[in-house]
Design a protein around this motif. Structure first.
Motif, PDB file in Angstrom:
ATOM      1  N   ILE A 119       0.830  -1.209   0.000  1.00 51.83           N
ATOM      2  CA  ILE A 119       0.000   0.000   0.000  1.00 51.83           C
ATOM      3  C   ILE A 119       0.865   1.260   0.000  1.00 51.83           C
ATOM      4  O   ILE A 119       0.523   2.269  -0.617  1.00 51.83           O
ATOM      5  CB  ILE A 119      -0.952  -0.003   1.230  1.00 51.83           C
ATOM      6  N   SER A 120       2.022   1.234   0.670  1.00 48.72           N
ATOM      7  CA  SER A 120       2.836   2.441   0.791  1.00 48.72           C
ATOM      8  C   SER A 120       3.714   2.694  -0.434  1.00 48.72           C
ATOM      9  O   SER A 120       4.263   3.790  -0.565  1.00 48.72           O
ATOM     10  CB  SER A 120       3.704   2.366   2.040  1.00 48.72           C
ATOM     11  N   ILE A 121       3.855   1.731  -1.346  1.00 47.37           N
ATOM     12  CA  ILE A 121       4.696   1.947  -2.535  1.00 47.37           C
ATOM     13  C   ILE A 121       4.202   3.121  -3.379  1.00 47.37           C
ATOM     14  O   ILE A 121       5.017   3.995  -3.747  1.00 47.37           O
ATOM     15  CB  ILE A 121       4.809   0.648  -3.357  1.00 47.37           C
ATOM     16  N   PRO A 122       2.896   3.249  -3.703  1.00 49.07           N
ATOM     17  CA  PRO A 122       2.467   4.437  -4.469  1.00 49.07           C
ATOM     18  C   PRO A 122       2.702   5.745  -3.734  1.00 49.07           C
ATOM     19  O   PRO A 122       3.062   6.756  -4.349  1.00 49.07           O
ATOM     20  CB  PRO A 122       0.977   4.203  -4.694  1.00 49.07           C
ATOM     21  N   ILE A 123       2.547   5.739  -2.430  1.00 49.72           N
ATOM     22  CA  ILE A 123       2.767   6.964  -1.649  1.00 49.72           C
ATOM     23  C   ILE A 123       4.243   7.341  -1.689  1.00 49.72           C
ATOM     24  O   ILE A 123       4.600   8.511  -1.875  1.00 49.72           O
ATOM     25  CB  ILE A 123       2.260   6.781  -0.206  1.00 49.72           C
ATOM     26  N   LEU A 124       5.113   6.348  -1.533  1.00 50.51           N
ATOM     27  CA  LEU A 124       6.548   6.623  -1.599  1.00 50.51           C
ATOM     28  C   LEU A 124       6.945   7.116  -2.989  1.00 50.51           C
ATOM     29  O   LEU A 124       7.790   8.010  -3.122  1.00 50.51           O
ATOM     30  CB  LEU A 124       7.334   5.369  -1.229  1.00 50.51           C
ATOM     31  N   LEU A 126       5.010   8.834  -5.057  1.00 54.98           N
ATOM     32  CA  LEU A 126       4.543  10.228  -5.170  1.00 54.98           C
ATOM     33  C   LEU A 126       5.460  11.193  -4.409  1.00 54.98           C
ATOM     34  O   LEU A 126       5.733  12.296  -4.868  1.00 54.98           O
ATOM     35  CB  LEU A 126       3.102  10.336  -4.678  1.00 54.98           C
ATOM     36  N   VAL A 127       5.933  10.770  -3.238  1.00 56.87           N
ATOM     37  CA  VAL A 127       6.868  11.604  -2.478  1.00 56.87           C
ATOM     38  C   VAL A 127       8.160  11.763  -3.265  1.00 56.87           C
ATOM     39  O   VAL A 127       8.736  12.848  -3.342  1.00 56.87           O
ATOM     40  CB  VAL A 127       7.101  11.004  -1.077  1.00 56.87           C
ATOM     41  N   TRP A 128       8.652  10.672  -3.844  1.00 58.11           N
ATOM     42  CA  TRP A 128       9.874  10.729  -4.650  1.00 58.11           C
ATOM     43  C   TRP A 128       9.703  11.685  -5.825  1.00 58.11           C
ATOM     44  O   TRP A 128      10.570  12.536  -6.087  1.00 58.11           O
ATOM     45  CB  TRP A 128      10.207   9.323  -5.157  1.00 58.11           C
ATOM     46  N   VAL A 129       8.579  11.593  -6.522  1.00 59.41           N
ATOM     47  CA  VAL A 129       8.346  12.475  -7.665  1.00 59.41           C
ATOM     48  C   VAL A 129       8.219  13.925  -7.201  1.00 59.41           C
ATOM     49  O   VAL A 129       8.732  14.839  -7.842  1.00 59.41           O
ATOM     50  CB  VAL A 129       7.067  12.013  -8.427  1.00 59.41           C
ATOM     51  N   ALA A 130       7.546  14.136  -6.079  1.00 61.14           N
ATOM     52  CA  ALA A 130       7.348  15.511  -5.598  1.00 61.14           C
ATOM     53  C   ALA A 130       8.643  16.173  -5.207  1.00 61.14           C
ATOM     54  O   ALA A 130       8.848  17.374  -5.465  1.00 61.14           O
ATOM     55  CB  ALA A 130       6.376  15.500  -4.435  1.00 61.14           C
ATOM     56  N   PHE A 131       9.556  15.448  -4.586  1.00 57.63           N
ATOM     57  CA  PHE A 131      10.765  16.081  -4.068  1.00 57.63           C
ATOM     58  C   PHE A 131      11.965  16.013  -5.027  1.00 57.63           C
ATOM     59  O   PHE A 131      12.844  16.863  -4.977  1.00 57.63           O
ATOM     60  CB  PHE A 131      11.144  15.464  -2.720  1.00 57.63           C
ATOM     61  N   PHE A 132      12.030  14.991  -5.875  1.00 56.69           N
ATOM     62  CA  PHE A 132      13.233  14.795  -6.657  1.00 56.69           C
ATOM     63  C   PHE A 132      13.041  14.947  -8.156  1.00 56.69           C
ATOM     64  O   PHE A 132      13.915  14.603  -8.935  1.00 56.69           O
ATOM     65  CB  PHE A 132      13.838  13.417  -6.344  1.00 56.69           C
ATOM     66  N   SER A 133      11.894  15.415  -8.586  1.00 58.56           N
ATOM     67  CA  SER A 133      11.713  15.650 -10.022  1.00 58.56           C
ATOM     68  C   SER A 133      11.911  17.125 -10.317  1.00 58.56           C
ATOM     69  O   SER A 133      11.780  17.974  -9.446  1.00 58.56           O
ATOM     70  CB  SER A 133      10.329  15.203 -10.463  1.00 58.56           C
ATOM     71  N   GLU A 134      12.232  17.405 -11.564  1.00 55.56           N
ATOM     72  CA  GLU A 134      12.485  18.811 -11.935  1.00 55.56           C
ATOM     73  C   GLU A 134      11.375  19.367 -12.774  1.00 55.56           C
ATOM     74  O   GLU A 134      10.720  18.815 -13.509  1.00 55.56           O
ATOM     75  CB  GLU A 134      13.790  18.902 -12.687  1.00 55.56           C
TER      76      GLU A 134
END
Length: 134
Positions: A119-124, A126-134
């Motif tokens: 369950i937490s894989i999609p949340i992780l 989204l967090v990765w995309v939010a903080f580490f994408s340009e």
């Protein structure tokens, strides 16, 4: 603005027109009246005066649907439990049962942990995309 369909929701939003104000107030009054009239839905029909205009109907059906107090406090028939065999468990049986229960609990814990990770894989992500994408 003139092409809007006058639905109840649009009438509640539009505050400039006198007709819409009157219709809005009427809708609010009707909704409030319906809510007040449905307030006796949670009353018990044991008291015929508390159910309003349906008291005659409830008087007739109350005797059929509700048990009399004398029936509720009547002596219950004694059940025959002689066919049930009961004994204390031996220490070996208790240890065996505890081992089985521990194994089941460990399997359930592993399943719950796996499920929460899935369950937490999609949340992780989204967090990765939010903080580490340009």
């Amino acid at each position: 603005d003139t092409f809007l369909i006058k639905t109840p929701i649009n009438l509640l939003r539009n505050k400039s027109d006198k007709n819409s104000i009157m219709i809005r107030n009427s809708l609010i009054a009707i909704i409030a009246t319906l809510m007040i009239l449905s307030g006796n839905a949670f009353l018990t029909p044991n008291n015929p005066t508390s159910v309003g205009r349906h008291s005659k109907i409830m008087e007739k059906s109350a005797s059929k649907t509700f048990a009399l107090p004398s029936a509720m406090y009547a002596k219950k028939p004694v059940d025959d439990l002689t066919s049930i065999e009961s004994r204390d468990m031996t220490k070996a049986e208790m240890l065996d049962l505890n081992a089985q229960n521990e194994e089941i609990m460990n399997m359930e814990l592993a399943a719950m942990t796996g499920f929460s990770l899935v369950i937490s894989i999609p949340i992780l992500y989204l967090v990765w995309v939010a903080f580490f994408s340009e």
